[in-house]
Design an enzyme around this catalytic site. Structure first.
Site, PDB file in Angstrom:
ATOM      1  N   TRP A  33      92.439  54.911  85.996  1.00  0.00           N
ATOM      2  CA  TRP A  33      91.778  53.803  86.691  1.00  0.00           C
ATOM      3  C   TRP A  33      92.417  52.466  86.350  1.00  0.00           C
ATOM      4  O   TRP A  33      92.159  51.463  86.998  1.00  0.00           O
ATOM      5  CB  TRP A  33      90.279  53.777  86.363  1.00  0.00           C
ATOM      6  CG  TRP A  33      89.934  53.406  84.946  1.00  0.00           C
ATOM      7  CD1 TRP A  33      90.178  54.134  83.819  1.00  0.00           C
ATOM      8  CD2 TRP A  33      89.266  52.213  84.501  1.00  0.00           C
ATOM      9  NE1 TRP A  33      89.703  53.469  82.701  1.00  0.00           N
ATOM     10  CE2 TRP A  33      89.130  52.295  83.092  1.00  0.00           C
ATOM     11  CE3 TRP A  33      88.756  51.090  85.155  1.00  0.00           C
ATOM     12  CZ2 TRP A  33      88.523  51.296  82.328  1.00  0.00           C
ATOM     13  CZ3 TRP A  33      88.142  50.092  84.390  1.00  0.00           C
ATOM     14  CH2 TRP A  33      88.037  50.211  83.001  1.00  0.00           C
ATOM     15  N   ASP A  34      93.285  52.465  85.336  1.00  0.00           N
ATOM     16  CA  ASP A  34      93.987  51.248  84.936  1.00  0.00           C
ATOM     17  C   ASP A  34      94.732  50.615  86.116  1.00  0.00           C
ATOM     18  O   ASP A  34      94.829  49.386  86.214  1.00  0.00           O
ATOM     19  CB  ASP A  34      95.029  51.557  83.854  1.00  0.00           C
ATOM     20  CG  ASP A  34      94.473  52.335  82.672  1.00  0.00           C
ATOM     21  OD1 ASP A  34      93.418  52.982  82.817  1.00  0.00           O
ATOM     22  OD2 ASP A  34      95.109  52.326  81.616  1.00  0.00           O
TER      23      ASP A  34
ATOM     24  N   GLU B 182      84.619  53.974  75.269  1.00  0.00           N
ATOM     25  CA  GLU B 182      84.631  55.404  74.970  1.00  0.00           C
ATOM     26  C   GLU B 182      84.105  55.729  73.568  1.00  0.00           C
ATOM     27  O   GLU B 182      84.127  56.883  73.159  1.00  0.00           O
ATOM     28  CB  GLU B 182      86.051  55.941  75.140  1.00  0.00           C
ATOM     29  CG  GLU B 182      86.500  55.905  76.592  1.00  0.00           C
ATOM     30  CD  GLU B 182      87.973  56.236  76.773  1.00  0.00           C
ATOM     31  OE1 GLU B 182      88.365  56.580  77.901  1.00  0.00           O
ATOM     32  OE2 GLU B 182      88.742  56.119  75.791  1.00  0.00           O
TER      33      GLU B 182
ATOM     34  N   LYS C 296      84.851  49.992  71.762  1.00  0.00           N
ATOM     35  CA  LYS C 296      86.304  50.173  71.856  1.00  0.00           C
ATOM     36  C   LYS C 296      86.921  49.125  72.769  1.00  0.00           C
ATOM     37  O   LYS C 296      87.989  48.587  72.504  1.00  0.00           O
ATOM     38  CB  LYS C 296      86.613  51.578  72.376  1.00  0.00           C
ATOM     39  CG  LYS C 296      88.090  51.904  72.474  1.00  0.00           C
ATOM     40  CD  LYS C 296      88.306  53.302  73.035  1.00  0.00           C
ATOM     41  CE  LYS C 296      89.796  53.642  73.118  1.00  0.00           C
ATOM     42  NZ  LYS C 296      90.032  54.932  73.783  1.00  0.00           N
ATOM     43  N   GLN C 297      86.262  48.866  73.886  1.00  0.00           N
ATOM     44  CA  GLN C 297      86.780  47.887  74.832  1.00  0.00           C
ATOM     45  C   GLN C 297      85.640  47.268  75.607  1.00  0.00           C
ATOM     46  O   GLN C 297      84.511  47.745  75.576  1.00  0.00           O
ATOM     47  CB  GLN C 297      87.755  48.536  75.814  1.00  0.00           C
ATOM     48  CG  GLN C 297      87.104  49.439  76.856  1.00  0.00           C
ATOM     49  CD  GLN C 297      88.108  50.007  77.831  1.00  0.00           C
ATOM     50  OE1 GLN C 297      88.828  50.915  77.505  1.00  0.00           O
ATOM     51  NE2 GLN C 297      88.140  49.474  79.037  1.00  0.00           N
TER      52      GLN C 297
END
Length: 771
Positions: A359-360, A490, A602-603
């Site tokens: 999906w990046d 994640e 994580k993000q």
């Protein structure tokens, strides 16, 4: 260890000492590519120390059978992987019959390696003393041609410094290679034929299972002090390789040089029975031009790329080097010339993530390619997803969805899901939203609506159907909920009501409905075709709306923020600043169980939604959510710092924005996550570009116009960038106290700067003073 050996430089990546512990990291950092193929920066000569050999051909992959301890229904049967392709760069070097090997040399002096990003070449030089006492100077340069994208070229020179020497070059091609990343140690390549004639050699090979046919080829020429000489080579060939030996008695201080041309022809572009013929054609062009002419063409090709894509930063060499490193690798990975290809998270620099599409691409890469090339490149990336719609529907069917619901894969080569970690394969379903958002983002930026009636609406319908079916009605909440998901963060798996996932699900349905109505009104022929094909009724659309209008969002009245997921406040909320630094990165120090129970992010997760849908929230709401979530964010995903940099800049927290920018731009150069030896983070590099253009530059598209809120870190004297907005190129130059705008085009353009309308005429410099 953090890398500290890369020399700061505006246009080059440079290391100036040989350290065996840096070899694998440097092989990643100095990787080269041309969109059609790429390779890690392995030495041409033999190296017996630890190394990660890697050459890759775009679009050529192998379905490596999934390896799991316990099979689960719906699991993909394989993980598609870009293959380590046959090696064409090898040149074994012998000095008085002793092989050159930097791992065994008696001494190595003046080692220098440079990746020249401005001109697109990789060089290496050193002085080595071999075990036999011979001292030599070596100079190499190589590149992968942008103009002839099946070709690579190497210039390799040896000068004996302390005596005459018998020097032998042994260039070779070899198909007896393996992947570092393999589940079952399968044989990936079947060598069909090894042949040679004159100074040319060819290996015809095909991939097992996927049957991609390739031809690896080479041809060499040798020179003394720059003058071509004729050396009849000794030839050696076996079932997997071919090599030529060019021996010459070289006098002290004479320079013996080999030019080697090599590369791949592939049945993706040629008839599989004509690959050798195609290879000969490439070699004929190469030898006719010669290394020097080809290198000049390479410099010109990169000059054209940089003319549009470059970002300049004045007064901060590390920041300048970082952004150019990112832009360079993005262009090495994908140039938009082949609509069958996409952008892998590692590009051509390693094997992690299989070289597949994530999906990046939609979330991070499309904005970069829209603005630095033209809309056809971004449209090709969207077309890629449209062509995989049938597979996305199949992927959803495997998980029990019906009626044309589409779940785009987390990881793919050909549209099939090939990721095999259940908490991601089954649960990280927010990827569907990124596909839909990219359609919206493309139209918002380019003004080209034609993609939606031609292709995009079918994609939006499939995605809306998925979200409608994935939601569950909760009688307890009297709302629709989405259970058992993994958001962008994640470090939380199998959670309920991830806010970002629920929000983007609602948005996708509403956006699909909006476009169904518009296509019905303005494109009646397309509307009829699509409705008949999708078998979509007004009653079904009404059911979608019921879900969208009643979806549940977890919220904390105490903190006045949306909760990342239902159970977030049940965690022990210890901030990252209170976490012992010896425990970082937690993904390498902690058990997965401990990570999942922690509050650490994580993000960007909730903040990812605030980034995508900024217009739907106030700046005050962004500030509250940023202040609540950022202290728990460890940024152990490459996709995290860029979003935080953009949002910190919007909040005018420039020191924080600058820190995040440096982290995203130098993520690999400084090896923040201690993993650069595995390859680079290509897709997040587009986020670095966004950090400057959308973050510091404050560029947005609102009400069909470009808007800017320029800001500048105190560490910079100025910065500039260009954007191609609807076929007009705007150059933005931000300085302390003012911003210059300059337009390349034929018509005036109206932009908005700090909420004030500004009209710009072609080739007329406009200066806007800081408020």
């Amino acid at each position: 260890m953090n890398l500290d050996y890369i020399i700061p430089n505006d246009w080059s990546i440079i290391e100036e000492r040989f350290d065996p512990s840096h070899v694998k990291a440097s092989e990643s950092l100095f990787s080269i590519g041309n969109g059609a193929m790429g390779q890690r920066a392995n030495f041409e000569e033999k190296y017996s120390g630890p190394t990660f050999q890697g050459s890759y051909i775009a679009g050529v992959y192998y379905p490596d059978k999934t390896r799991v301890g316990w099979w689960k229904n719906g699991y993909p049967e394989y993980f598609a992987k870009v293959l380590n392709a046959p090696n064409w760069i090898g040149i074994n070097v012998f000095i008085n019959d002793e092989g050159l090997d930097l791992h065994t040399c008696r001494a190595i002096e003046n080692f220098r390696r440079e990746l020249n990003m401005k001109e697109g070449w990789l060089s290496r030089s050193f002085v080595a003393t071999l075990q036999n006492g011979i001292k030599i100077e070596v100079n190499t340069k190589r590149f992968l041609s942008l103009d002839l994208d099946e070709l690579g070229a190497i210039n390799y020179s040896v000068t004996p410094l302390n005596s005459n020497a018998s020097i032998t070059y042994r260039p070779y091609i070899d198909s007896g290679i393996t992947n570092e990343d393999t589940n079952w140690d399968d044989k990936f390549w079947d060598t069909l034929n090894v042949s040679h004639e004159n100074n040319q050699a060819f290996i015809q090979a095909k991939t097992m299972k996927t049957d991609f046919y390739t031809c690896t080829f080479m041809e060499s020429q040798v020179f003394i002090d720059g003058k071509s000489i004729l050396v009849n080579p000794n030839i050696n060939a076996d079932s997997n390789s071919a090599s030529f030996s060019y021996n010459y008695e070289v006098k002290q201080n004479e320079t013996y040089t080999i030019h080697k041309f090599g590369g791949y022809t592939v049945d993706r572009n040629h008839d599989k029975y004509e690959l050798v013929t195609a290879a000969k054609s490439v070699l004929e062009k190469a030898t006719k031009s010669g290394f020097t002419v080809l290198l000049e063409a390479q410099k010109n090709a990169w000059s054209k790329i940089w003319d549009m894509a470059d970002i300049t930063i004045d007064g901060d060499v590390k920041a300048q080097q970082g952004i150019r490193f990112n832009i360079f690798h993005l262009n090495q990975t994908y140039l938009g010339t082949d609509a069958r290809l996409n952008i892998g998270p590692k590009g051509f620099t390693g094997e992690k993530y299989g070289g597949s599409t994530y999906w990046d691409t939609e979330a991070y890469c499309i904005p970069f390619y829209m603005a630095t090339k033209d809309q056809s490149v971004a449209r090709s990336l969207l077309t890629y997803r449209y062509k995989h719609l049938g597979k996305a529907i199949e992927n959803a069917e495997k998980l029990g969805f019906t009626n044309g619901a589409a779940l785009y894969p987390m990881v793919t080569m050909n549209g099939e899901e090939c990721h095999n970690e259940w908490e991601i394969t089954f649960e990280e379903i927010h990827r569907n939203g990124a596909i839909a958002f990219a359609i919206f983002n493309y139209y918002r930026y380019t003004g080209d609506y034609s993609y939606i009636p031609e292709m995009g609406l079918e994609v939006l319908i499939g995605i809306a159907r998925f979200w409608h079916q994935r939601a569950t009605f909760s009688t307890d909440k009297n709302k629709y909920v989405i259970l058992g998901v993994t958001g962008p963060n994640e470090y939380e798996n199998n959670v309920n009501n991830n806010w970002y996932t629920n929000y983007i699900a609602q948005w996708c349905i509403n956006y699909a409905v909006e476009n169904i109505e518009r296509v019905a009104s303005e494109f009646s022929t397309d509307y009829t075709r699509i409705m008949n094909k999708a078998k979509l009724s007004k009653a079904e659309v009404k059911e979608w709306k019921t879900v969208a209008d009643n979806i549940y969002f977890p919220y904390s009245k105490k903190h006045n923020v949306y909760l990342q997921q239902d159970g977030f406040l049940d965690k022990e909320l210890i901030t990252v600043s209170d976490l012992d630094k010896s425990q970082r990165p937690i993904n390498q120090k902690w058990s997965w169980d401990r990570i999942l129970r922690s509050p650490y992010i994580k993000q960007a997760d909730t903040l990812q939604g605030f980034y995508f849908f900024e217009d739907q929230f106030t700046t005050e709401a962004l500030e509250r959510h940023f202040d609540f979530y950022e202290p728990f964010t460890v940024h152990e995903s490459s996709l995290s710092p860029c979003v935080h940099s953009i949002q910190a800049a919007k909040l005018d927290r420039m020191e924080q924005a600058y820190t995040f920018y440096l982290r995203t731009s130098r993520l690999d150069l400084d090896d923040y996550n201690h993993e650069v030896h595995e390859g680079l983070h290509i897709t997040s590099m587009a986020g670095t570009w966004m950090s400057i253009v959308e973050g510091f530059g404050g560029m947005r598209v609102k009400n069909n116009a470009l808007t800017f809120e320029p800001r500048i870190p105190k560490q910079w004297d100025g910065y500039s960038f260009k954007v191609n907005f609807r076929n007009q190129i705007l150059k933005v130059n931000v300085c302390q106290g003012h911003t210059h705008f300059e337009l390349e085009g034929n018509e005036d353009i109206e932009i908005v700067v700090n909420d004030k309308a500004v009209s710009i005429s072609p080739n007329n410099l406009v200066t806007v003073l800081e408020d």
